[in-house]
Design an enzyme around this catalytic site. Structure first.
Site, PDB file in Angstrom:
ATOM      1  N   ASP A 126       0.450   3.812   1.729  1.00 26.84           N
ATOM      2  CA  ASP A 126       0.408   4.432   3.072  1.00 26.84           C
ATOM      3  C   ASP A 126       1.819   4.748   3.593  1.00 26.84           C
ATOM      4  O   ASP A 126       2.738   3.937   3.470  1.00 26.84           O
ATOM      5  CB  ASP A 126      -0.305   3.442   4.020  1.00 26.84           C
ATOM      6  CG  ASP A 126      -0.691   4.083   5.337  1.00 26.84           C
ATOM      7  OD1 ASP A 126       0.221   4.498   6.094  1.00 26.84           O
ATOM      8  OD2 ASP A 126      -1.892   4.166   5.640  1.00 26.84           O
ATOM      9  N   HIS A 151      -2.367  -3.870   5.072  1.00 22.23           N
ATOM     10  CA  HIS A 151      -2.246  -3.506   6.490  1.00 22.23           C
ATOM     11  C   HIS A 151      -3.608  -3.181   7.080  1.00 22.23           C
ATOM     12  O   HIS A 151      -4.540  -2.834   6.346  1.00 22.23           O
ATOM     13  CB  HIS A 151      -1.295  -2.304   6.652  1.00 22.23           C
ATOM     14  CG  HIS A 151      -1.782  -1.042   5.993  1.00 22.23           C
ATOM     15  ND1 HIS A 151      -2.342  -0.008   6.708  1.00 22.23           N
ATOM     16  CD2 HIS A 151      -1.832  -0.661   4.694  1.00 22.23           C
ATOM     17  CE1 HIS A 151      -2.680   0.963   5.859  1.00 22.23           C
ATOM     18  NE2 HIS A 151      -2.382   0.593   4.645  1.00 22.23           N
ATOM     19  N   ARG A 208       2.928   4.767   6.483  1.00 22.14           N
ATOM     20  CA  ARG A 208       3.345   4.049   7.704  1.00 22.14           C
ATOM     21  C   ARG A 208       3.760   2.613   7.450  1.00 22.14           C
ATOM     22  O   ARG A 208       4.034   1.873   8.404  1.00 22.14           O
ATOM     23  CB  ARG A 208       2.179   4.063   8.709  1.00 22.14           C
ATOM     24  CG  ARG A 208       1.708   5.461   9.070  1.00 22.14           C
ATOM     25  CD  ARG A 208       0.320   5.426   9.708  1.00 22.14           C
ATOM     26  NE  ARG A 208      -0.695   4.969   8.762  1.00 22.14           N
ATOM     27  CZ  ARG A 208      -1.973   4.745   9.076  1.00 22.14           C
ATOM     28  NH1 ARG A 208      -2.382   4.959  10.319  1.00 22.14           N
ATOM     29  NH2 ARG A 208      -2.829   4.324   8.160  1.00 22.14           N
ATOM     30  N   CYS A 225       0.839  -1.197   0.000  1.00 22.29           N
ATOM     31  CA  CYS A 225       0.000   0.000   0.000  1.00 22.29           C
ATOM     32  C   CYS A 225       0.880   1.255   0.000  1.00 22.29           C
ATOM     33  O   CYS A 225       1.997   1.243   0.508  1.00 22.29           O
ATOM     34  CB  CYS A 225      -0.923   0.009   1.225  1.00 22.29           C
ATOM     35  SG  CYS A 225      -2.053   1.432   1.243  1.00 22.29           S
ATOM     36  N   CYS A 256      -6.369   0.548   6.932  1.00 23.51           N
ATOM     37  CA  CYS A 256      -6.021   1.025   5.584  1.00 23.51           C
ATOM     38  C   CYS A 256      -7.077   2.021   5.083  1.00 23.51           C
ATOM     39  O   CYS A 256      -8.265   1.708   5.032  1.00 23.51           O
ATOM     40  CB  CYS A 256      -5.918  -0.163   4.623  1.00 23.51           C
ATOM     41  SG  CYS A 256      -5.483   0.337   2.944  1.00 23.51           S
TER      42      CYS A 256
END
Ligand SMILES: [Zn+2]
Length: 202
Positions: free
Chosen positions: A44, A98, A46, A42, A101
């Site tokens: 993202d 994750h 993090r 992803c 999300c």
């Protein structure tokens, strides 16, 4: 000093520390790559794959998009997949999603945004196909997290049905496909699904 100068300062300090441990580190790195993993993750901020797996440069070949989706019409993914399998000869393809999300949440919430809705429509169909199971779960957060798991497993199955991968298996290439999920609240990565080449190579 501009706020982003810090990025370049950190970069120089990092490069210097690697060079002081091995002065030819970057010359060697520039010669080529032989990663064993192709990581589909992803976007993202993090879930940096190199950080969470404590990997080094050269160990992971990476494609990231919103909600780690395998879209058979995504030429960006297809080019990366082709290069990973046929040129780099990776051994493992990992779909790594994750919990918490934002892309999965957008599909769950039915977010209407001209740039996002269509992209996450595959998660929406996963939600529709598993409506009963999802509805039985208490709380939106838990439902979104289960939907993230189901979507990862579906992307693994999609990969296994793609010609690029079936052709590799037909040639006897030992290619594993994994579905993994990263838990932001614990820092732990866990396996949800694995397709073993011995089951696929005839
Ligand atoms: Zn995400």
């Amino acid at each position: 000093m501009k706020s982003y100068d810090q990025i370049f300062l950190a970069n120089r300090a990092w490069a210097q520390s690697l060079k002081s441990a091995d002065k030819e580190y970057f010359q060697k790195m520039a010669l080529g790559q032989t990663p064993k993993y192709f990581w589909i993750g992803c976007a993202d901020s993090r879930v940096s794959e190199t950080v969470v797996t404590k990997s080094q440069l050269g160990e992971l070949f990476v494609h990231r998009n919103v909600a780690n989706l395998v879209n058979e019409n995504d030429t960006n993914l297809l080019a990366s997949l082709r290069y990973a399998i046929d040129y780099l000869k990776v051994k493992h393809i990992v779909v790594a999603g994750h919990y918490s999300c934002g892309g999965v949440k957008a599909a769950y919430d039915g977010l209407e945004d001209p740039y996002i809705t269509d992209w996450v429509s595959d998660i929406k169909s996963t939600l529709n196909a598993n409506g009963k199971e999802i509805e039985a779960i208490e709380g939106d957060m838990n439902r979104i997290d289960r939907l993230a798991e189901l979507s990862i497993m579906k992307q693994v199955d999609k990969l296994a049905s793609m010609d690029l991968i079936k052709d590799a298996w037909a040639r006897g290439q030992r290619l594993f496909i994994h579905g993994w999920i990263f838990d932001l609240s614990t820092g732990e990565l866990n396996s949800l699904k694995e397709i073993h080449p011995d089951d696929m190579i005839q």
